[in-house]
Design a protein around this motif. Structure first.
Motif, PDB file in Angstrom:
ATOM      1  N   SER A 370     -11.312  10.591  -0.012  1.00 26.06           N
ATOM      2  CA  SER A 370     -11.910   9.424  -0.669  1.00 26.06           C
ATOM      3  C   SER A 370     -11.521   8.100  -0.012  1.00 26.06           C
ATOM      4  CB  SER A 370     -11.516   9.390  -2.142  1.00 26.06           C
ATOM      5  OG  SER A 370     -10.107   9.258  -2.279  1.00 26.06           O
ATOM      6  N   ALA A 371     -10.674   8.150   1.027  1.00 23.76           N
ATOM      7  CA  ALA A 371     -10.254   6.914   1.698  1.00 23.76           C
ATOM      8  C   ALA A 371     -11.452   6.200   2.285  1.00 23.76           C
ATOM      9  CB  ALA A 371      -9.238   7.236   2.790  1.00 23.76           C
ATOM     10  N   ARG A 372     -11.474   4.882   2.175  1.00 21.34           N
ATOM     11  CA  ARG A 372     -12.600   4.081   2.649  1.00 21.34           C
ATOM     12  C   ARG A 372     -12.129   3.022   3.642  1.00 21.34           C
ATOM     13  NH1 ARG A 372     -15.315   1.509  -2.456  1.00 21.34           N
ATOM     14  NH2 ARG A 372     -16.726   0.744  -0.820  1.00 21.34           N
ATOM     15  N   GLU A 373     -13.017   2.665   4.536  1.00 22.24           N
ATOM     16  CA  GLU A 373     -12.723   1.585   5.462  1.00 22.24           C
ATOM     17  C   GLU A 373     -12.764   0.258   4.721  1.00 22.24           C
ATOM     18  OE1 GLU A 373     -14.090  -0.197   9.816  1.00 22.24           O
ATOM     19  OE2 GLU A 373     -15.302   1.342   8.833  1.00 22.24           O
ATOM     20  N   MET A 374     -11.792  -0.565   4.960  1.00 16.29           N
ATOM     21  CA  MET A 374     -11.741  -1.885   4.329  1.00 16.29           C
ATOM     22  C   MET A 374     -12.618  -2.845   5.114  1.00 16.29           C
ATOM     23  SD  MET A 374     -10.644  -3.844   1.947  1.00 16.29           S
ATOM     24  CE  MET A 374      -9.174  -3.189   1.166  1.00 16.29           C
ATOM     25  N   THR A 375     -13.678  -3.278   4.491  1.00 14.84           N
ATOM     26  CA  THR A 375     -14.581  -4.254   5.092  1.00 14.84           C
ATOM     27  C   THR A 375     -14.702  -5.455   4.167  1.00 14.84           C
ATOM     28  OG1 THR A 375     -16.566  -3.309   4.058  1.00 14.84           O
ATOM     29  CG2 THR A 375     -15.872  -2.371   6.187  1.00 14.84           C
ATOM     30  N   ASP A 376     -15.390  -6.486   4.634  1.00 14.28           N
ATOM     31  CA  ASP A 376     -15.555  -7.694   3.817  1.00 14.28           C
ATOM     32  C   ASP A 376     -16.383  -7.422   2.565  1.00 14.28           C
ATOM     33  OD1 ASP A 376     -14.102  -9.092   5.678  1.00 14.28           O
ATOM     34  OD2 ASP A 376     -15.875  -9.826   6.766  1.00 14.28           O
ATOM     35  N   GLU A 377     -17.185  -6.354   2.601  1.00 16.26           N
ATOM     36  CA  GLU A 377     -18.053  -6.054   1.460  1.00 16.26           C
ATOM     37  C   GLU A 377     -17.350  -5.238   0.386  1.00 16.26           C
ATOM     38  OE1 GLU A 377     -18.989  -5.400   4.694  1.00 16.26           O
ATOM     39  OE2 GLU A 377     -20.046  -7.336   4.812  1.00 16.26           O
ATOM     40  N   VAL A 378     -16.164  -4.713   0.699  1.00 17.57           N
ATOM     41  CA  VAL A 378     -15.450  -3.841  -0.236  1.00 17.57           C
ATOM     42  C   VAL A 378     -14.682  -4.665  -1.265  1.00 17.57           C
ATOM     43  CG1 VAL A 378     -13.553  -2.194  -0.438  1.00 17.57           C
ATOM     44  CG2 VAL A 378     -15.258  -1.908   1.349  1.00 17.57           C
ATOM     45  N   ALA A 379     -14.795  -4.258  -2.533  1.00 20.13           N
ATOM     46  CA  ALA A 379     -14.003  -4.865  -3.601  1.00 20.13           C
ATOM     47  C   ALA A 379     -12.952  -3.838  -4.024  1.00 20.13           C
ATOM     48  CB  ALA A 379     -14.895  -5.242  -4.779  1.00 20.13           C
ATOM     49  N   PHE A 405       1.824  -0.969   0.224  1.00 25.34           N
ATOM     50  CA  PHE A 405       1.342  -0.917  -1.160  1.00 25.34           C
ATOM     51  C   PHE A 405       0.811  -2.302  -1.501  1.00 25.34           C
ATOM     52  CE2 PHE A 405       2.055  -1.815  -5.641  1.00 25.34           C
ATOM     53  CZ  PHE A 405       1.444  -0.732  -6.267  1.00 25.34           C
ATOM     54  N   VAL A 406      -0.423  -2.350  -1.994  1.00 25.27           N
ATOM     55  CA  VAL A 406      -1.064  -3.642  -2.279  1.00 25.27           C
ATOM     56  C   VAL A 406      -1.389  -3.720  -3.762  1.00 25.27           C
ATOM     57  CG1 VAL A 406      -2.964  -5.199  -1.707  1.00 25.27           C
ATOM     58  CG2 VAL A 406      -2.077  -3.610   0.036  1.00 25.27           C
ATOM     59  N   PHE A 407      -0.985  -4.827  -4.370  1.00 25.12           N
ATOM     60  CA  PHE A 407      -1.281  -5.086  -5.779  1.00 25.12           C
ATOM     61  C   PHE A 407      -1.911  -6.470  -5.869  1.00 25.12           C
ATOM     62  CE2 PHE A 407       0.027  -6.946  -9.886  1.00 25.12           C
ATOM     63  CZ  PHE A 407      -0.646  -6.056 -10.732  1.00 25.12           C
ATOM     64  N   GLN A 408      -3.061  -6.536  -6.551  1.00 25.51           N
ATOM     65  CA  GLN A 408      -3.762  -7.817  -6.610  1.00 25.51           C
ATOM     66  C   GLN A 408      -4.371  -8.032  -7.988  1.00 25.51           C
ATOM     67  OE1 GLN A 408      -6.844  -8.331  -3.669  1.00 25.51           O
ATOM     68  NE2 GLN A 408      -6.938 -10.530  -3.994  1.00 25.51           N
ATOM     69  N   ARG A 409      -4.006  -9.168  -8.576  1.00 24.67           N
ATOM     70  CA  ARG A 409      -4.662  -9.589  -9.812  1.00 24.67           C
ATOM     71  C   ARG A 409      -5.870 -10.436  -9.476  1.00 24.67           C
ATOM     72  NH1 ARG A 409       0.889 -10.308 -11.195  1.00 24.67           N
ATOM     73  NH2 ARG A 409       1.526  -8.959 -12.951  1.00 24.67           N
ATOM     74  N   ARG A 410      -6.762 -10.571 -10.402  1.00 25.36           N
ATOM     75  CA  ARG A 410      -7.980 -11.340 -10.188  1.00 25.36           C
ATOM     76  C   ARG A 410      -7.654 -12.795  -9.841  1.00 25.36           C
ATOM     77  NH1 ARG A 410     -13.157 -10.354 -11.828  1.00 25.36           N
ATOM     78  NH2 ARG A 410     -12.401  -8.613 -13.102  1.00 25.36           N
TER      79      ARG A 410
END
Length: 457
Positions: A370-379, A405-410
């Protein structure tokens, strides 16, 4: 071994003096001194109209000389600290350090210019009717330099070291191949050092050079180079010093392969199933599940007490390493008993460990798929594992990967906790390791990105 192993590269005959003899003759010139083999004075090689020309081949790879390697290592490592692989690209240096780089790599050029100056001066002194002197440099093996870089170096040395050189001509056969697609570039550039004494016959020389390139490549395609074909395509230049690998990446094709597609195969690539193990698993038990397992494994010493089991787990966790973390996998007796019905060959604690390992493998496999490439269109979700790999040159063993490890709040900047930095592992290896960390961190998503700045594409 990967299914995308490169095909064996072709080889071509390197240029020789007889090739340039034919170029000069077809341009309307000839030897400047027909009796050169009987003369004691040094002199230039050719005369074309009112111009004398001295030929210099650069046959050796300058970066293979140990003294040059030591100086380049000192220069570049200071600007790329902590890296197991250092890229030798002058664009990564500040302007003042680029001058130091030029001083190191242009040493063979400096020698060619110094010798050529003396030979051109002698021929001009003997022939007062000579209007122009030209130094003709052929890149025959200095693969670390592109045509543009070599022209720049020759011009600089000619301007700094010589009043005897009126112009320079630089050319070469730059041979590139991935085993299927093959490209040979035959540039020839003229730069006037003293514009008031121009090289009037350059166009004739260029036409003759183009004729040589056509004949040479026809002979290559038809197999006429035979045993003289020893020149390999342009490749990465690498050397190791004090535990660090230094790489001057080969120039990329810059276009998609008609055979391989978007990504050309690289040396030492491995498929996922051939990668080394990326984790060590250990089963963990709640106190309730411990009691349930203890009832059916009374003979196991490690299960003699819950505290001793916890100490065993803690001891195992202490052996964790960045490239092979210890991943605790919680197990239950109910899940284990269901699994045991299909795996009677395992007993005791071994069965518990194998069961935990299979649980890990299933979860890690799901994360990989399920890993995805990180692009500008990915949220991305709020929590995920990020995997980044720098693809460096033609050899996968020189790639560098990072895992975090990445953690991000809105509406806030992401919080990034590095897990692995500057690891000398491939994209596939890093993804597998990233999946192990995702299981360890209890994360449900993984994203990856490849840095193609120095990739073989």
């Amino acid at each position: 071994m990967s299914r995308r192993t490169p095909l064996p590269p072709p080889v071509i005959r390197a240029l020789c003096e007889a090739d340039i003899d034919s170029v000069i003759e077809n341009a309307g010139g000839g030897r400047a001194h027909p009796d050169a083999d009987r003369r004691t004075e040094i002199n230039a090689d050719y005369r074309l109209g009112d111009t004398v020309i001295e030929l210099k081949f650069l046959d050796d790879e300058g970066l293979e000389k140990p003294e040059h390697q030591a100086k380049l290592a000192t220069l570049f490592s200071s600007y790329q600290p902590g890296r197991p692989v250092v890229v030798l690209d002058p664009q990564l240096l500040p302007p003042e350090a680029r001058r130091d780089y030029a001083t190191i790599v242009e040493r063979p050029v400096r020698g060619a210019v110094a010798k050529g100056r003396a030979q051109l001066k002698q021929s001009r002194n003997e022939n007062p009717d000579i209007a122009t002197t030209v130094l003709f440099v052929i890149n025959n093996g200095f693969a670390a330099l592109t045509q543009e870089e070599l022209v720049e170096h020759v011009v600089r040395r000619a301007k700094n070291d010589s009043r005897e050189i009126d112009g320079i001509v630089v050319g070469g056969c730059y041979f590139h191949s991935d085993g299927f697609d093959t490209v040979a570039l035959w540039p020839l550039d003229y730069v006037a050092i003293h514009p008031e004494r121009p090289f009037a016959a350059f166009d004739a020389l260029k036409d003759a050079w183009d004729g040589l390139s056509e004949r040479h490549m026809t002979d290559f395609v038809t197999g006429k180079h035979g045993l003289d074909a020893k020149k390999k395509p342009v490749a990465d230049i690498t050397f190791d010093l004090d535990g660090i690998t230094y790489v001057k990446p080969a120039i990329a094709f810059g276009s998609e392969s008609k055979f391989y597609g978007r990504r050309r195969p690289r040396l030492n690539a491995l498929d996922f199933e051939d990668l080394p193990h990326v984790a060590t698993t250990i089963p963990t038990l709640t106190e309730r599940e411990y009691r349930r397992f203890r009832a059916v494994m009374e003979a196991e010493q490690l299960l003699m007490g819950f505290e001793s089991w916890l100490a065993h787990v803690k001891e195992a966790m202490a052996t964790s390493e960045p490239l092979r973390p210890v991943v605790p996998i919680e197990v239950t007796r109910g899940g284990w008993e269901s699994w045991r019905k299909r795996h009677r060959e395992f007993t005791g604690l071994q069965s518990l460990r194998v069961f935990a390992n299979e649980r890990f493998n299933r979860r890690a496999s799901d994360l990989l798929n399920s890993a995805r490439e990180m692009t500008d269109e990915v949220a991305p979700p709020r929590r995920y594992i990020g995997v980044s790999t720098e693809l460096i040159g033609q050899d996968v063993r020189n790639d560098i990967s990072h895992i975090a490890f990445v953690f991000q709040r809105r509406n806030t900047r992401p919080q990034i906790r590095p897990l692995v930095s500057h690891a000398r592992i491939s994209h596939e290896h890093a993804l597998s390791l990233g999946a192990a960390y995702a299981v360890l961190e209890g994360v449900d998503a993984m994203f990856w990105r490849n840095d193609l700045q120095f990739a073989w594409t």
